[in-house]
Scaffold this active site. Sequence first.
Site, PDB file in Angstrom:
ATOM      1  CE  LYS A  16      61.407 -73.990  65.546  1.00  0.00           C
ATOM      2  NZ  LYS A  16      61.229 -74.052  66.986  1.00  0.00           N
ATOM      3  CE  LYS A  18      58.768 -60.581  65.415  1.00  0.00           C
ATOM      4  NZ  LYS A  18      59.101 -59.711  66.502  1.00  0.00           N
ATOM      5  CG  HIS A  41      55.867 -72.203  62.711  1.00  0.00           C
ATOM      6  ND1 HIS A  41      56.804 -72.501  63.650  1.00  0.00           N
ATOM      7  CD2 HIS A  41      56.302 -72.753  61.569  1.00  0.00           C
ATOM      8  CE1 HIS A  41      57.762 -73.207  63.095  1.00  0.00           C
ATOM      9  NE2 HIS A  41      57.473 -73.379  61.833  1.00  0.00           N
TER      10      HIS A  41
END
Length: 432
Positions: A16, A18, A41
């Site tokens: 997510k 990216k 992330h």
Amino acid sequence: MSAIIVVGTQWGDEGKGKATDLLADRVDYVVRYQGGNNAGHTVIVGDVTLKLHLVPSGVMYEHVTPVIADGVVIDPGVLLTELDQLVDQGLDPSKLRISGNAHVIMPYHLELDRLTERHLGRQKLGTTKRGIGPAYADKASRVGLRVQDLYDMKIFRQKLDTVLKERNAVLSRVYNRLPMKAADIETEYAVYAERLAPYIADTGTLLHDALDQGQAVLLEGAQGTLLDLDHGTYPFVTSSNPVAGGALTGAGLGPDRITQVIGITKAYVTRVGAGPFPTELGAEGASAASHDIAERMTEVGGEYGTTTGRRRRVGWFDAVLARYARRVNGLTEQFLTKLDVLSQFDVLRVCRAYRYQDSEFEHFPPHQSIIHRAAPIYEELPGWGTEITEVEHYADLPKPAQAYVDRLEELTQVPVRWVSVGPERRQTLERD
Ligand code: IMP
């Protein structure tokens, strides 16, 4: 006005960060709506690799205001360390806005997360041990402390004294631990309060006004659909609502604001922690071939948790999960990630349905026992036998790779608009 939701369609770690990072170019706000520092992330831009746990990945962009909304649980010490790291990397996080309604993770939440997992023994959930579950439990029990409480220390102490009395009884009498001192916690959190003060805002009004003025808001979920407290593989789930509906409650927006719901889908499936996983490869008792594929998928895919470093469990693509994610989230399109990891395999398998006893399940089974015992029904597709990480246009992907994407699209009934073939921003192919 446009509010776009980005949601993981599997058990988290779909990439997510990216996708959000790519879309951040087109938006003014990037909002985290649930979860806490259980998430991670990884965002790579040029030479800079950022591992973010709480701050939305939109922080990379000067034009973006990152927001931590009401539905998030915040460990203030972790957040401040992350902000310091961003400054060290030459980024300016001063635009970050944090909701006063977000709940605060307290030292007893961390301690209880560790102790209850240990207590559960073989039945443990495999949590990230960041205090997430206990913090959300206190929120639901209405004894949680919120960010806004940090700015009225009298109230903070009153609430803390009340909850700590009970928590200390549990710590000492059930788990044989030393009780915690309210005064120590107060001193520690007063320092956090002072440092976080410039970031606190009425984020609900901020987003509402921004949308009214025609600005674009990206709502990024943490974890994924199958880890949702209500709609995931309970009890092997997280304690919040990553699904699209969670974006609305978590950010304080109504459904009329939402223009797109983008599902982030990995070209295969991974999961960390315990719980059912019908297409898992290399599970206990699996064949040597299955272990071999799992090993290669993990290594080439770099499937180790961003937060805990734990090795992720891996498996073939599961269309039953994907169809369920479509339904639960109301997906309008998909961003398919990590297609390049599959380049190494001659034959690819895709689960189109589950078998349980004499029944076939095309849709996610309604009972936990069935999910635990479901056997995947696979179809096979040819691999493409060549690296694809340098491909720049979707049309230049080998035909079998395009056929794989087409089949996934057919099985899930959600258009695949982007395909990612590597971790860098440039390695994303947009389809027409
Ligand atoms: P918790 O969220 O730490 O309470 O953990 C509950 C479950 O969610 C465990 O199986 C975790 O491994 C999983 N989990 C939590 N956050 C993530 C994530 O960001 N990616 C993948 N799994 C996660």
